[in-house]
Design an enzyme around this catalytic site. Sequence first.
Site, PDB file in Angstrom:
ATOM      1  N   SER A 142       0.878  -1.175   0.000  1.00 13.04           N
ATOM      2  CA  SER A 142       0.000   0.000   0.000  1.00 13.04           C
ATOM      3  C   SER A 142       0.910   1.216   0.000  1.00 13.04           C
ATOM      4  CB  SER A 142      -0.841  -0.024   1.284  1.00 13.04           C
ATOM      5  OG  SER A 142      -1.419   1.241   1.552  1.00 13.04           O
ATOM      6  N   TYR A 155      -1.844  -1.291  10.498  1.00 11.77           N
ATOM      7  CA  TYR A 155      -1.835  -1.394   9.031  1.00 11.77           C
ATOM      8  C   TYR A 155      -0.517  -0.852   8.473  1.00 11.77           C
ATOM      9  CZ  TYR A 155      -3.883  -1.143   4.290  1.00 11.77           C
ATOM     10  OH  TYR A 155      -4.163  -1.308   2.948  1.00 11.77           O
TER      11      TYR A 155
END
Length: 260
Positions: A142, A155
Amino acid sequence: MLQNRVALVTGSTGGIGLGIARALAAQGCHVMLNGFGDRESIERTRAELERAYGVRVMHHGANLLHPTEIYEMIEWTCAQLGAIDILVNNAGIQYIAPVHEFPRDKWDAILATNLSAAFHTIQHTLPFMRRNGWGRIINLASVHGLVASVNKAAYVAAKHGLVGLTRVVALETAGSGITCNAICPGWVRTSLVETQIQARATAMVTDLEQAARSLLAEKQPSQQFVQVEQVAQLAVFLCADAAAQITGAALPMDGGWTAQ
Ligand code: NAD
């Protein structure tokens, strides 16, 4: 181009993973799907992909929180489809809270799903790839593997870890016909992001489209969502011979997010 290659795509019952599975099937790959969902809709998707592209498509419901289920899925894929040539570590989950309030069970689940699962799949798949002298490992990291945002401690930590894992695997496999890369998307409008848009709409007391525009305005200079198909085509390219010397890369596809 990828005729008769075998691909395992984790978290491919929806979102980006399903897009990648579809794009690989369209190139002639046999595909092992993985992920949660209701049995009938998974079966419809599986059968539709088989019909549309004339390849074998199967589903294994391994819960990636459990390494033994990951190992079973890999053994089963090799037994049913003959190999794993392409491994896409795509499954991922999100939870949003400041670090001092972050629930420990959410931390554990995010690290297990977004990072440790990729270690387990890679460790168990590499011997098959080495035997064939060819392999492609693609990790869905990401922008949060490259930069941080508030309230996403687990995350961001997991995605940074996944980029690190990608680089180590690339070095350990360099010159062997196997490559390992990370794709680092910005906002893609899947269920993972829809939850965040809904939370923002509630907080702003506005509608979903206004909330979506505000999400983009905050981080993504293009002001446009990355499309699932665009991520999928980058994954296909990374499997091509033209990409044989791309390894250890963390490739942003983020509308300019990480250029700022
Ligand atoms: P999604 O929520 O739409 O899909 C996630 C998939 O993972 C589903 O198929 C789900 O069943 C599966 N999954 C979740 N937990 C699992 C588990 N324990 N075991 C097996 N399967 C499990 O998410 P998405 O947006 O398509 O995200 C896919 C990947 O892309 C994730 O790694 C995510 O972090 C990453 N990513 C997404 C975005 C975005 O904006 N959507 C941006 C950057 C990176």
